[in-house]
Design an enzyme around this catalytic site. Structure first.
Site, PDB file in Angstrom:
ATOM      1  N   TYR A 136      36.256  47.310  37.787  1.00  0.00           N
ATOM      2  CA  TYR A 136      37.710  47.471  37.697  1.00  0.00           C
ATOM      3  C   TYR A 136      38.329  46.460  36.753  1.00  0.00           C
ATOM      4  O   TYR A 136      39.482  46.612  36.330  1.00  0.00           O
ATOM      5  CB  TYR A 136      38.347  47.369  39.089  1.00  0.00           C
ATOM      6  CG  TYR A 136      38.879  46.007  39.495  1.00  0.00           C
ATOM      7  CD1 TYR A 136      38.042  45.009  39.952  1.00  0.00           C
ATOM      8  CD2 TYR A 136      40.246  45.725  39.448  1.00  0.00           C
ATOM      9  CE1 TYR A 136      38.535  43.766  40.344  1.00  0.00           C
ATOM     10  CE2 TYR A 136      40.755  44.495  39.845  1.00  0.00           C
ATOM     11  CZ  TYR A 136      39.894  43.513  40.285  1.00  0.00           C
ATOM     12  OH  TYR A 136      40.385  42.295  40.669  1.00  0.00           O
ATOM     13  N   ARG A 137      37.538  45.446  36.360  1.00  0.00           N
ATOM     14  CA  ARG A 137      38.085  44.333  35.591  1.00  0.00           C
ATOM     15  C   ARG A 137      36.871  43.492  35.217  1.00  0.00           C
ATOM     16  O   ARG A 137      35.879  43.468  35.943  1.00  0.00           O
ATOM     17  CB  ARG A 137      38.997  43.551  36.528  1.00  0.00           C
ATOM     18  CG  ARG A 137      39.828  42.448  35.965  1.00  0.00           C
ATOM     19  CD  ARG A 137      40.680  41.922  37.126  1.00  0.00           C
ATOM     20  NE  ARG A 137      41.540  40.842  36.764  1.00  0.00           N
ATOM     21  CZ  ARG A 137      42.273  40.150  37.652  1.00  0.00           C
ATOM     22  NH1 ARG A 137      42.212  40.461  38.944  1.00  0.00           N
ATOM     23  NH2 ARG A 137      43.062  39.191  37.266  1.00  0.00           N
ATOM     24  N   TYR A 161      37.501  35.566  34.846  1.00  0.00           N
ATOM     25  CA  TYR A 161      37.598  36.677  33.903  1.00  0.00           C
ATOM     26  C   TYR A 161      37.922  36.168  32.487  1.00  0.00           C
ATOM     27  O   TYR A 161      38.261  36.936  31.606  1.00  0.00           O
ATOM     28  CB  TYR A 161      38.659  37.681  34.363  1.00  0.00           C
ATOM     29  CG  TYR A 161      38.286  38.404  35.656  1.00  0.00           C
ATOM     30  CD1 TYR A 161      37.107  39.140  35.741  1.00  0.00           C
ATOM     31  CD2 TYR A 161      39.109  38.344  36.773  1.00  0.00           C
ATOM     32  CE1 TYR A 161      36.754  39.796  36.906  1.00  0.00           C
ATOM     33  CE2 TYR A 161      38.775  39.012  37.951  1.00  0.00           C
ATOM     34  CZ  TYR A 161      37.589  39.743  38.009  1.00  0.00           C
ATOM     35  OH  TYR A 161      37.248  40.403  39.164  1.00  0.00           O
ATOM     36  N   HIS A 167      32.759  30.189  37.752  1.00  0.00           N
ATOM     37  CA  HIS A 167      32.411  31.477  38.341  1.00  0.00           C
ATOM     38  C   HIS A 167      32.822  32.618  37.436  1.00  0.00           C
ATOM     39  O   HIS A 167      33.802  32.524  36.697  1.00  0.00           O
ATOM     40  CB  HIS A 167      33.059  31.647  39.724  1.00  0.00           C
ATOM     41  CG  HIS A 167      34.548  31.559  39.730  1.00  0.00           C
ATOM     42  ND1 HIS A 167      35.370  32.664  39.708  1.00  0.00           N
ATOM     43  CD2 HIS A 167      35.377  30.487  39.738  1.00  0.00           C
ATOM     44  CE1 HIS A 167      36.633  32.268  39.722  1.00  0.00           C
ATOM     45  NE2 HIS A 167      36.671  30.957  39.734  1.00  0.00           N
ATOM     46  N   ASP A 186      44.128  35.939  46.677  1.00  0.00           N
ATOM     47  CA  ASP A 186      43.534  34.854  47.468  1.00  0.00           C
ATOM     48  C   ASP A 186      44.135  33.501  47.111  1.00  0.00           C
ATOM     49  O   ASP A 186      44.310  32.647  47.970  1.00  0.00           O
ATOM     50  CB  ASP A 186      42.027  34.802  47.224  1.00  0.00           C
ATOM     51  CG  ASP A 186      41.339  36.081  47.666  1.00  0.00           C
ATOM     52  OD1 ASP A 186      40.850  36.139  48.792  1.00  0.00           O
ATOM     53  OD2 ASP A 186      41.323  37.044  46.872  1.00  0.00           O
TER      54      ASP A 186
HETATM   55  C1  EUG Z   1      38.420  38.011  44.319  1.00  0.00           C
HETATM   56  C2  EUG Z   1      38.983  39.253  44.447  1.00  0.00           C
HETATM   57  C3  EUG Z   1      39.179  40.032  43.343  1.00  0.00           C
HETATM   58  C4  EUG Z   1      38.793  39.568  42.086  1.00  0.00           C
HETATM   59  C5  EUG Z   1      38.234  38.316  41.948  1.00  0.00           C
HETATM   60  C6  EUG Z   1      38.054  37.538  43.076  1.00  0.00           C
HETATM   61  C7  EUG Z   1      38.204  37.241  45.520  1.00  0.00           C
HETATM   62  C8  EUG Z   1      37.028  36.680  45.842  1.00  0.00           C
HETATM   63  C9  EUG Z   1      39.824  41.967  44.542  1.00  0.00           C
HETATM   64  O1  EUG Z   1      39.716  41.281  43.371  1.00  0.00           O
HETATM   65  O2  EUG Z   1      38.975  40.383  41.012  1.00  0.00           O
HETATM   66  C10 EUG Z   1      36.708  36.199  47.165  1.00  0.00           C
END
Ligand code: EUG
Length: 608
Positions: free
Chosen positions: A530-531, A146, A449, A208
């Site tokens: 959402y973001r 992000y 990414h 995560d």
């Molecule tokens: C993930 C989950 C997110 C996000 C960016 C990455 C996980 C990836 C639920 O939000 O904003 C597997």
């Protein structure tokens, strides 16, 4: 090819941003994979020199920097005038976006300042108002995908709050709450709970990866995977420095009542609920946040189901909805695409396929056959909580419902090797931060990414539409599609991470086009993100335009009132201060620079 960097990752004992000792071997391995994938030097020169913000001369800027150095200590204000070092997740830069859609020198800071107290944050705000220098506050800056630590406006002074403001101010083992500063990571909070012998009593909710700031992730409305998965919904109380010239300090909710012992227990206090305007915004610098902690549910059990066909998605989601809403499915589970199951092993895509364009389905499915998950299109990772007899009731219902999909398989965890990704989901869903998720960045050389993250109701038809548009745009762009649905209480976050080679200009352009097309396609169907990444914020904000953009008009009014000089994180979340408005700062795609056409010479003058 740079030689693999074999130095050890700093640990929590030596650095606030470090890895817990228990994860050091994992970090060493993850780091070696990342460095094997780098095809160029880890450092890039600043070919354009020191990035000076618009509207101030170099001399005036350097004079202002010396003034800030005198106030905070010269070692706590560092010019970004040497080179840009990229690193990796655990040793990430705080000067720029190491996963750029443009060049490394676009979203880049002129200097990084390290305030050591709330008073020093106020000093920095007053300084920025005096010199009209944009400030960009970060906690850890680890929201990779992000924009990371990078500022939206080139040449902003990054306020790295995390380095010197990283105390866990309180863990209340009776109320199950804590109070943290910006530099407390999920790793650090978890380790402190263990250190105090409280881990059998209380859990945290972790994303995560655990290297992010609890406060920063929550302000960005991040997600974790226990039943407390919605971080914003489970926080209570903020302390905020406002961006105006007085750098006023306030506490929200019960914190506004002198001596209240309910700041972390009741989020609302009395009167308007102000916390909302400090999340995903640029209206204040949050210096303290309260967070609730989850009682240990007295047992837990991860489970994993696979489904054979891409087209099972819609019926599966319709099975999930009533189970999730009624709390039979209790946590924010992930429904991941089979290809992501392959990529999370951490190896380059070329190990499996060397053709161009998206990897053909028969190819990855053949490779999946030799994995523990087996050949499948979708994998559901969930967890059931509570003592065994309570779990059994819920797991039996889930099993019967999921098996309505022909070819559904429950994978017995006992058959899974210790290094299987499943065990990482098991840790995360039971509140133990891990370091496994980043492995899919190695899919591409110089793996970077950026996410497309739309929200949908938990409805099969919506999942099908979003998956369909993502597939169409990925096919056009020649990019592998690796979606994951994170299922909340009434909605799902679809997370599509595009993995690209940061050194491949052509691929960056394709990734950007794919992301922008998906955002537009989704908006036309009524879905919003959402973001989003810094480069996409204007576009995403532009999709929230009901009634002639009345929400952005309101946002702008707030901005002008709270930040009359427009010094705080201009452009963040698409909110531009008056000084910048109408000068072409918005990014809509195809730009060669992220800068607009200057700023108004004095405060409060907008072109429109
Ligand atoms: C993930 C989950 C997110 C996000 C960016 C990455 C996980 C990836 C639920 O939000 O904003 C597997």
């Amino acid at each position: 090819m740079s030689p693999p960097d074999i130095s050890l990752t700093p640990t929590l004992g030596t650095k606030h941003s470090g890895i817990p000792e228990r994860l050091l071997p994992k970090a060493t391995y993850a780091k070696s994979l990342v460095y094997q994938g780098k095809t160029v030097s880890d450092s890039t020169p600043l070919t354009r020199g020191l990035p000076i913000p618009q509207g101030i001369s170099k001399n005036a800027f350097l004079t202002a920097i010396s003034e800030l150095q005198s106030a905070l200590g010269s070692e706590n204000v560092v010019l970004n005038d040497k080179e840009l070092k990229n690193g990796w997740y655990m040793e990430h830069p705080n000067t720029h976006d190491m996963m750029p859609l443009h060049s490394y020198e676009e979203f880049v800071a002129s200097a990084v300042a390290y305030p050591g107290s709330v008073e020093e944050v106020q000093t920095a705000v007053r300084w920025a108002n005096k010199h009209l220098v944009p400030l960009f506050p970060i906690s850890m800056g680890r929201n990779l995908g992000y924009g990371g630590a990078a500022p939206r406006v080139r040449g902003s002074v990054t306020l790295d709050l995390g380095r010197r403001m990283n105390k866990i101010l309180d863990i209340n083992a009776e109320d199950y709450t804590c109070l943290v500063e910006p530099g407390v990571t999920f790793y650090a909070l978890y380790e402190e709970i263990v250190k105090r012998g409280l881990q059998d009593k209380m859990w945290i909710d972790t994303p995560d990866l655990g290297g992010g700031s609890v406060l920063g992730n929550t302000l960005d409305r991040g997600v974790g995977y226990t039943p407390y998965g919605d971080h914003w919904a489970t926080h209570s109380g903020l302390e905020v420095v406002l961006p105006g010239p007085e750098a006023q300090l306030l506490r929200t909710g019960m914190g506004a009542l002198e001596g209240a012992n309910t700041w972390q227990c009741f989020p609302y206090g009395f009167g308007p609920y102000s916390d909302g305007i400090f999340s995903q915004s640029n209206y204040g610098i949050v210096t303290k946040m309260g967070m609730t902690l989850m009682p240990n549910p007295g047992g837990y059990e991860s489970f994993m189901y696979t489904f054979p066909n891409d087209s099972d998605l819609a019926s599966l989601i319709d099975i999930i909805r009533p189970l999730r809403i009624s709390n039979i499915l209790e946590n924010v589970a992930q429904l991941r695409h089979g290809l992501q199951t392959l990529s999370v092993k951490g190896f380059p895509r070329t190990r499996y396929y060397t053709g161009s364009g998206p990897m053909p389905e028969p190819v990855y499915r053949e490779h999946l056959k030799s994995t523990a998950t087996g050949d499948c299109a979708w994998v559901y990772y969930g967890m059931s909580y509570g003592p065994a007899h309570i779990r059994k009731y819920k797991l039996d219902v889930i099993d019967a419902e999921f098996h309505k999909i022909p070819g559904c398989k429950k994978i017995d965890p006992k058959t899974l090797p210790a290094d299987e990704y499943f065990w990482s989901r098991d840790k995360v869903a039971s509140g133990t931060p891990d370091l496994e998720e980043l492995k899919w960045v190695n899919w591409m050389p110089n793996g970077s990414h950026i996410a497309f993250s739309p929200i949908a109701p938990i409805q099969g038809e919506d999942a099908r539409k979003l998956y369909g548009l993502a597939k169409k745009r990925h096919t056009e762009a020649g990019i592998d599609l690796m979606p994951a649905f994170c299922v909340g209480l009434r909605e799902m976050h679809l997370i599509v991470e595009i993995v690209f080679d940061a050194e491949d200009e052509g691929m960056r352009r394709k990734a950007e086009k794919c992301l922008r097309d998906m955002i537009d396609d989704a908006a036309k169907l009524g879905y919003g993100e959402y973001r989003t990444h810094l480069a996409l914020m204007d576009q995403v904000a532009g999709t929230y335009n009901w009634n002639e953009g009345s929400l952005m008009k309101f946002n702008n009014q707030l901005k002008d009132t709270l930040d009359p000089n427009g010094i705080l994180a201009p452009g963040r979340c698409g909110i531009w201060p008056a000084r910048y408005r109408g000068r072409g700062w918005e990014l809509k795609g195809g730009e060669t620079s992220v800068e607009g056409d200057g700023v108004a010479p004095v405060a409060g003058q907008s072109k429109i």
